[in-house]
Motif scaffolding. Structure first.
Motif, mmCIF file in Angstrom:
data_model
loop_
_atom_site.group_PDB
_atom_site.id
_atom_site.type_symbol
_atom_site.label_atom_id
_atom_site.label_comp_id
_atom_site.label_asym_id
_atom_site.label_seq_id
_atom_site.Cartn_x
_atom_site.Cartn_y
_atom_site.Cartn_z
ATOM 1 N N SER A 63 -0.991 3.527 8.000
ATOM 2 C CA SER A 63 -0.038 4.199 7.129
ATOM 3 C C SER A 63 -0.155 5.717 7.262
ATOM 4 O O SER A 63 0.851 6.424 7.389
ATOM 5 C CB SER A 63 -0.273 3.772 5.681
ATOM 6 N N GLU A 64 -1.388 6.220 7.244
ATOM 7 C CA GLU A 64 -1.592 7.667 7.310
ATOM 8 C C GLU A 64 -1.193 8.243 8.670
ATOM 9 O O GLU A 64 -0.769 9.397 8.752
ATOM 10 C CB GLU A 64 -3.052 7.987 6.998
ATOM 11 N N LYS A 65 -1.294 7.446 9.715
ATOM 12 C CA LYS A 65 -0.907 7.907 11.050
ATOM 13 C C LYS A 65 0.588 7.740 11.310
ATOM 14 O O LYS A 65 1.087 8.177 12.346
ATOM 15 C CB LYS A 65 -1.701 7.147 12.120
ATOM 16 N N GLY A 66 1.287 7.082 10.391
ATOM 17 C CA GLY A 66 2.709 6.858 10.572
ATOM 18 C C GLY A 66 3.033 5.674 11.452
ATOM 19 O O GLY A 66 4.185 5.466 11.829
ATOM 20 N N ILE A 67 2.006 4.871 11.787
ATOM 21 C CA ILE A 67 2.234 3.688 12.624
ATOM 22 C C ILE A 67 2.981 2.619 11.840
ATOM 23 O O ILE A 67 3.872 1.948 12.364
ATOM 24 C CB ILE A 67 0.883 3.138 13.141
ATOM 25 N N THR A 68 2.609 2.450 10.577
ATOM 26 C CA THR A 68 3.258 1.481 9.694
ATOM 27 C C THR A 68 3.874 2.226 8.512
ATOM 28 O O THR A 68 3.209 3.037 7.872
ATOM 29 C CB THR A 68 2.242 0.442 9.176
ATOM 30 N N MET A 100 0.861 -1.185 0.000
ATOM 31 C CA MET A 100 0.000 0.000 0.000
ATOM 32 C C MET A 100 0.888 1.222 0.000
ATOM 33 O O MET A 100 1.811 1.337 0.816
ATOM 34 C CB MET A 100 -0.924 0.000 1.218
ATOM 35 N N CYS A 101 0.615 2.138 -0.930
ATOM 36 C CA CYS A 101 1.451 3.313 -1.146
ATOM 37 C C CYS A 101 0.628 4.574 -0.902
ATOM 38 O O CYS A 101 -0.609 4.564 -0.995
ATOM 39 C CB CYS A 101 1.966 3.271 -2.593
ATOM 40 N N HIS A 102 1.305 5.666 -0.610
ATOM 41 C CA HIS A 102 0.636 6.963 -0.431
ATOM 42 C C HIS A 102 -0.245 7.303 -1.623
ATOM 43 O O HIS A 102 -1.324 7.887 -1.466
ATOM 44 C CB HIS A 102 1.706 8.046 -0.228
ATOM 45 N N THR A 103 0.169 6.899 -2.812
ATOM 46 C CA THR A 103 -0.596 7.217 -4.011
ATOM 47 C C THR A 103 -1.953 6.523 -4.019
ATOM 48 O O THR A 103 -2.909 7.023 -4.617
ATOM 49 C CB THR A 103 0.206 6.857 -5.274
#
Length: 369
Positions: free
Chosen positions: A357-362, A40-43
């Motif tokens: 991902s969005e929270k920076g946890i992973t 899973m990517c930011h895009t």
């Protein structure tokens, strides 16, 4: 037609919905891949939230890895049973493609964000309504599903002794960070490099800078755990940008400024810091993906009179048929340990993966199919 299961986005900013769908058989130049895992990517979130407009409903996912199940009659590049990584799509016929600049294909946006094949058709349909097209071919693949139907061009064969479920992120995020350093910036032995942003792309750049022989490698971020990981991956210095002015810190560490910098956060203010932190004749690469139309500023004389360069970089300027196998080999040699960035999730945990991902946890979620 084949029955598949996939994560579908049906509205802007909406959740991933796990649905049963139907998928076409391969056309002559297409390959059906049984997806083992997909990064899973930011895009993916950028597309989900329509910062880059993608037609809905759509199956996202563009860091797939899997096993070739079926090939079209004209396919020569791979065979049934091959292990593959899926990457971005390009046309192969425009001037940039013919020059070998695949990531700057004139049709890159349409082929990767258009939600269809090159001919405008979709290969995915609702299970109970096969007249309902579900947009697919996101980055030529749409790999958040049990099977992906892709073009022969964007399928990359990898060794069967490599851990297939780990390799998907090499198709985009990891390739982007590593390629930015090795292919685009051409970081050289003995140089100084600063990564502004410590996500998957920034940390991949840190690992690549070590491979390239940079002797001063700086990671700037605001999450302490990411900075600690950066040191483990090859950074010689870290900067917490919430606590320290990163421009002053980079100048102090390098004795005047970094030879190379990479901005991966997508924040205009951070891009300005990366440019300001350059040495005379230094180069800053941009890989962060903000909303379309985002503008940034810099000191014109500060750039002109010092000969600084600012360059845009797409997918690490890489030729994936060559670069992805090279990254796999570096990983197998223990010189590119990108496995330290990942955490695995099941398909039914995909919304949790996006949130983490969005929270920076992973740093780099991988969805096991």
């Amino acid at each position: 037609m084949k029955k598949i299961k996939a994560a579908v986005i049906r509205k802007k900013g909406g959740p991933f919905q796990i649905e049963n769908l139907m998928q076409d058989d391969p056309q002559a130049d297409e390959v059906r891949v049984r997806i083992v895992a997909a990064g899973m990517c930011h895009t993916d979130m950028v597309a989900r939230d329509q910062l880059y407009e993608v037609p809905l409903p759509v199956v996202l996912g563009h860091e797939g890895s899997g096993v070739v199940e079926q090939i079209g009659s004209h396919v020569k590049k791979v065979a049934v049973g091959d292990h593959v990584v899926l990457t971005y799509m390009w046309c192969g016929n425009c001037k940039p493609c013919l020059r070998g600049d695949l990531t700057y294909c004139e049709h890159f946006y349409a082929l990767n964000f258009g939600g269809t094949r090159e001919d405008g058709s979709t290969s995915t349909f609702g299970a109970n309504n096969t007249s309902e097209p579900i947009h697919d071919h996101f980055f030529g693949q749409s790999s958040f599903g049990t099977f992906a139907l892709v073009h022969e061009r964007n399928v990359i064969k990898v060794p069967k002794d490599a851990p297939l479920e780990l390799l998907g992120p090499l198709g985009c995020g990891i390739q982007t960070g590593a390629g930015a350093v090795i292919n685009a910036l051409k970081v050289n032995p003995g140089s100084s490099f600063a990564a502004f942003g410590g996500g998957a792309v920034g940390l991949s750049a840190v690992m690549a800078a070590r491979v390239a022989g940079a002797t001063t490698i700086i990671s700037a971020d605001v999450v302490p755990s990411r900075l600690a990981l950066a040191m483990e991956l090859g950074a010689t210095h870290t900067i917490n940008s919430r606590e320290t002015d990163p421009v002053e810190a980079v100048r102090k560490i390098t004795g005047g400024g970094a030879d190379f910098a990479l901005e991966s956060s997508g924040r205009p203010a951070v891009l300005r810091q990366a440019i300001d932190a350059l040495a005379i004749r230094g180069t800053c690469g941009i890989v962060g993906a903000p909303a379309l139309g985002t503008e940034a500023s810099f000191d014109v004389n500060g750039v002109m009179t010092t000969g600084k360069r600012i360059i845009g970089i797409v997918e690490g300027d890489s030729n994936p048929d060559l670069f992805i196998p090279a990254l796999v080999e570096l990983y197998q040699q223990g010189r590119f340990p990108f496995d330290k960035l990942v955490k695995f999730y099941s398909l039914d945990q995909i919304n949790q993966a996006a949130e983490d991902s969005e929270k920076g946890i992973t740093i780099k979620p991988i969805i096991r199919l």
